[in-house]
Write a protein that holds these residues in place. Structure first.
Motif, PDB file in Angstrom:
ATOM      1  N   LEU A 183       0.837  -1.200   0.000  1.00  0.00           N
ATOM      2  CA  LEU A 183       0.000   0.000   0.000  1.00  0.00           C
ATOM      3  C   LEU A 183       0.871   1.248   0.000  1.00  0.00           C
ATOM      4  O   LEU A 183       0.617   2.197  -0.732  1.00  0.00           O
ATOM      5  CB  LEU A 183      -0.933  -0.004   1.220  1.00  0.00           C
ATOM      6  N   GLY A 184       1.919   1.227   0.827  1.00  0.00           N
ATOM      7  CA  GLY A 184       2.832   2.362   0.882  1.00  0.00           C
ATOM      8  C   GLY A 184       3.518   2.576  -0.457  1.00  0.00           C
ATOM      9  O   GLY A 184       3.699   3.705  -0.909  1.00  0.00           O
ATOM     10  N   TYR A 185       3.884   1.477  -1.088  1.00  0.00           N
ATOM     11  CA  TYR A 185       4.561   1.530  -2.384  1.00  0.00           C
ATOM     12  C   TYR A 185       3.700   2.254  -3.408  1.00  0.00           C
ATOM     13  O   TYR A 185       4.186   3.006  -4.241  1.00  0.00           O
ATOM     14  CB  TYR A 185       4.850   0.098  -2.838  1.00  0.00           C
ATOM     15  N   TRP A 186       2.389   2.030  -3.345  1.00  0.00           N
ATOM     16  CA  TRP A 186       1.487   2.671  -4.302  1.00  0.00           C
ATOM     17  C   TRP A 186       0.971   4.006  -3.795  1.00  0.00           C
ATOM     18  O   TRP A 186      -0.005   4.547  -4.320  1.00  0.00           O
ATOM     19  CB  TRP A 186       0.323   1.735  -4.655  1.00  0.00           C
ATOM     20  N   GLY A 187       1.601   4.520  -2.758  1.00  0.00           N
ATOM     21  CA  GLY A 187       1.321   5.904  -2.364  1.00  0.00           C
ATOM     22  C   GLY A 187       0.254   6.094  -1.306  1.00  0.00           C
ATOM     23  O   GLY A 187      -0.140   7.223  -1.024  1.00  0.00           O
ATOM     24  N   VAL A 188      -0.234   5.015  -0.699  1.00  0.00           N
ATOM     25  CA  VAL A 188      -1.205   5.180   0.378  1.00  0.00           C
ATOM     26  C   VAL A 188      -0.489   5.756   1.598  1.00  0.00           C
ATOM     27  O   VAL A 188       0.524   5.204   2.028  1.00  0.00           O
ATOM     28  CB  VAL A 188      -1.859   3.825   0.746  1.00  0.00           C
ATOM     29  N   PRO A 189      -0.958   6.861   2.149  1.00  0.00           N
ATOM     30  CA  PRO A 189      -0.265   7.446   3.299  1.00  0.00           C
ATOM     31  C   PRO A 189      -0.378   6.568   4.551  1.00  0.00           C
ATOM     32  O   PRO A 189      -1.290   5.741   4.654  1.00  0.00           O
ATOM     33  CB  PRO A 189      -0.970   8.786   3.504  1.00  0.00           C
TER      34      PRO A 189
ATOM     35  N   PRO B  53       3.307  -1.254  18.020  1.00  0.00           N
ATOM     36  CA  PRO B  53       3.186  -0.088  17.154  1.00  0.00           C
ATOM     37  C   PRO B  53       2.693  -0.453  15.757  1.00  0.00           C
ATOM     38  O   PRO B  53       3.098  -1.475  15.204  1.00  0.00           O
ATOM     39  CB  PRO B  53       4.610   0.461  17.080  1.00  0.00           C
ATOM     40  N   ASN B  54       1.851   0.377  15.204  1.00  0.00           N
ATOM     41  CA  ASN B  54       1.303   0.196  13.869  1.00  0.00           C
ATOM     42  C   ASN B  54       0.830   1.542  13.384  1.00  0.00           C
ATOM     43  O   ASN B  54       0.771   2.492  14.148  1.00  0.00           O
ATOM     44  CB  ASN B  54       0.085  -0.744  13.925  1.00  0.00           C
ATOM     45  N   ASN B  55       0.491   1.608  12.102  1.00  0.00           N
ATOM     46  CA  ASN B  55      -0.281   2.759  11.660  1.00  0.00           C
ATOM     47  C   ASN B  55      -1.473   2.232  10.881  1.00  0.00           C
ATOM     48  O   ASN B  55      -1.556   1.036  10.597  1.00  0.00           O
ATOM     49  CB  ASN B  55       0.577   3.747  10.857  1.00  0.00           C
ATOM     50  N   LEU B  56      -2.377   3.115  10.562  1.00  0.00           N
ATOM     51  CA  LEU B  56      -3.639   2.676   9.972  1.00  0.00           C
ATOM     52  C   LEU B  56      -3.405   1.830   8.716  1.00  0.00           C
ATOM     53  O   LEU B  56      -4.005   0.771   8.536  1.00  0.00           O
ATOM     54  CB  LEU B  56      -4.512   3.891   9.648  1.00  0.00           C
ATOM     55  N   ARG B  57      -2.489   2.292   7.872  1.00  0.00           N
ATOM     56  CA  ARG B  57      -2.202   1.568   6.630  1.00  0.00           C
ATOM     57  C   ARG B  57      -1.736   0.139   6.917  1.00  0.00           C
ATOM     58  O   ARG B  57      -2.164  -0.809   6.281  1.00  0.00           O
ATOM     59  CB  ARG B  57      -1.126   2.322   5.856  1.00  0.00           C
ATOM     60  N   ASP B  58      -0.862   0.002   7.913  1.00  0.00           N
ATOM     61  CA  ASP B  58      -0.331  -1.326   8.202  1.00  0.00           C
ATOM     62  C   ASP B  58      -1.354  -2.211   8.892  1.00  0.00           C
ATOM     63  O   ASP B  58      -1.350  -3.430   8.719  1.00  0.00           O
ATOM     64  CB  ASP B  58       0.933  -1.216   9.062  1.00  0.00           C
ATOM     65  N   VAL B  59      -2.236  -1.595   9.671  1.00  0.00           N
ATOM     66  CA  VAL B  59      -3.295  -2.389  10.296  1.00  0.00           C
ATOM     67  C   VAL B  59      -4.165  -2.999   9.198  1.00  0.00           C
ATOM     68  O   VAL B  59      -4.458  -4.202   9.199  1.00  0.00           O
ATOM     69  CB  VAL B  59      -4.158  -1.523  11.245  1.00  0.00           C
TER      70      VAL B  59
END
Lengths: 323, 198
Positions: free
Chosen positions: A229-235, A247-253
């Motif tokens: 997701l990060g690779y394709w630009g999802v913040p 620890p996590n962030n929304l994208r990784d959850v």
């Protein structure tokens, strides 16, 4: 016959051929000396330190070691100094437009400002209050439960066995790594993961061993959905500390606990949630037993545990996404 | 004129290896220092404290601890401190950085260290990418050098993408946002590293 001093060289000569030869000779000598001269200039002591708050008189180009030469009267340069001046000129030519940083290195580290600007940014952290509480809980849980259990486990199962268990679980996660390599268009990674899975499942006896790495030098190429997701630009979204999982962030959850998990064979275990969670917890304890002391060591760098773990997590994820 | 052009191009050719030489020089330094540190670690004749002292003595000439400390604190914190506080801050924090480094080494004993890349993003910055290679994984550690006069020195270490200086920098900023310089120093005085580990 006078010596080949500058005056002779530069004056109109009665012996044009001799002058020409001398000039050539000088050029050759100079060329031969140059590497040494350059080296010498490079390793010169820097200009004397300035007081911290001394105002810069005017913007000017300065280079290490210019002071002593500038102080001298014109016309008193020796051959060596000429070489140095030449080198300076060339240095100037090479670095035109750049203000030498060593000259201002006692001004408070302004040259590093850009580099650490990211660390200075105020990060938006809407869940900070909850996250702090959860970090405290996880920290307590680690030392009260996970660490003692994992330590006890090391007395029961020798390291070789634990490593094999770890290898086995890692091998099972092949679909996650394969899919995410593909989704990030990393064909090499996908191929390497496939080769690893094939080798380790067969020669490595169902993934208990890792001959792919040990014998063939094929390293794991881990990728997960959070990274995809990060690779394709999802913040990254807000930082969230999950109970037990840390620890996590929304994208990784979203990536790890709603997408990746569907590619984890344990998710399809017929024993139902009890067996699945049991396996995940066992996997975690086993992993911890191989990394005892690392969290303790890591958290000692923290003055503010939550902030430290958050920043470390996010920085590490950014790096992984870039790779 | 022709000769001048010739001379300049000749010099330009000469300069490029000098510039390239810096990278190799820094890489060689890291290799030598890492090997020396690993030797100290493996030396069974030394106890833990002696090892620590030897290792610090080894890395001291290339680690600019004062610079690391100042960068970690940041300008805002630095200007808030008086001379006495600055001295105390530097000594406390440098000690902390050194202990943190030793602590990390403590965990990695049987591992190999490989130097995998050296890049020079700017004329006066060189990053040496090393990897701690163990049985089951690799940990990337980047030593960041800057040119301090004629000498290349470490101003930051990045472990798995996490910069030591950057993490301390935002922690210090956080402390100073709500607290005072004294609070910050107090936190450093009660160092987490004082408790012996092994």
């Amino acid at each position: 016959m006078p010596l080949a001093t500058d005056s002779v060289m530069l004056a109109p000569s009665k012996y044009p051929l001799l002058t020409k030869m001398l000039r050539r000779l000088l050029l050759i000598v100079l060329s031969l000396c140059l590497p040494t001269l350059l080296q010498a200039a490079w390793q010169q002591e820097p200009a004397p330190k300035r007081a911290i708050a001394a105002p810069t008189p005017e913007p000017q180009l300065e280079f290490p070691g210019t002071q002593p030469i500038r102080a001298q009267e014109a016309g008193q340069y020796s051959l060596l100094e000429r070489g140095l001046v030449l080198d300076r000129v060339l240095h100037l030519w090479v670095t035109t437009g750049q203000v030498d940083v060593t000259a201002e290195r006692d001004d408070f580290d302004s040259e590093f400002d850009a580099e650490f600007a990211k660390a200075d940014e105020e990060k938006s952290d809407p869940l900070a209050g909850y996250n702090r509480l959860m970090t405290g809980f996880n920290d307590w849980m680690y030392f009260a439960i996970l660490d003692p259990v994992a330590t006890g486990y090391t007395y029961v199962v020798p390291e070789g066995g634990r490593r094999s268990v770890d290898n086995f679980f890692e091998n099972l996660l092949f679909p996650v790594r394969f899919a995410n390599n593909l989704l990030q268009a990393k064909m090499g990674g996908a191929a390497q993961e496939t080769a690893r899975f094939t080798l380790n499942t067969t020669i490595g006896i169902l993934g208990l061993f890792d001959p792919a790495q040990a014998w063939f030098g094929l390293e794991a190429r881990p990728e997960d959905f959070g990274q995809t997701l990060g690779y394709w630009g999802v913040p990254a979204g807000p930082h969230i500390v999950l109970p037990f999982l840390g620890p996590n962030n929304l994208r990784d959850v979203v990536g790890d606990y709603s997408l990746d998990v569907r590619l984890d064979p344990i998710y399809y275990h017929r024993g139902g949630p009890e067996a699945q969670y049991g396996l995940w917890i066992y996997k975690e304890v086993n992993w911890t037993s191989l990394h005892l002391g690392e969290y303790d060591s890591l958290r000692k760098d923290a003055l503010d545990l939550y902030q430290f773990l958050r920043d470390a997590y996010e920085a590490n994820r950014i790096k992984k996404i870039k790779e | 004129m022709k000769k001048l052009i010739l001379l300049i191009s000749f010099l330009a050719i000469l300069i490029s290896p000098v510039l390239a030489g810096e990278k190799e020089e820094v890489q060689a330094t890291v290799r030598a220092k890492v090997d020396e540190v690993l030797n100290h670690l493996a030396n069974k004749a030394l106890d833990k404290k002696q090892k620590g002292e030897k290792i610090i003595a080894t890395i001291n000439p290339v680690f600019d601890f004062d610079r690391m400390a100042k960068l970690s604190l940041g300008k805002t914190g630095w200007v808030q401190m008086n001379e006495k506080q600055r001295t105390e801050f530097l000594s406390l924090f440098v000690k902390r950085l050194q202990e943190s480094y030793l602590e990390k080494l403590d965990l990695y004993t049987d591992e190999k260290v490989s130097i995998d890349a050296v890049d020079q993003p700017e004329e006066n910055r060189i990053n040496v990418v090393t990897n701690l290679v163990s049985k089951d994984d690799k940990k990337e550690m980047i030593y960041k050098f800057y040119k301090n006069g004629p000498k290349w020195m470490v101003y930051d270490v990045e472990i798995l993408g996490v910069s030591i200086v950057a993490t301390y920098r935002s922690q210090f900023a956080g402390i100073l946002k709500t607290g005072t310089v004294e609070d910050l120093l107090q936190k450093l005085r009660t160092s987490a590293f004082e408790v012996p580990t092994a």
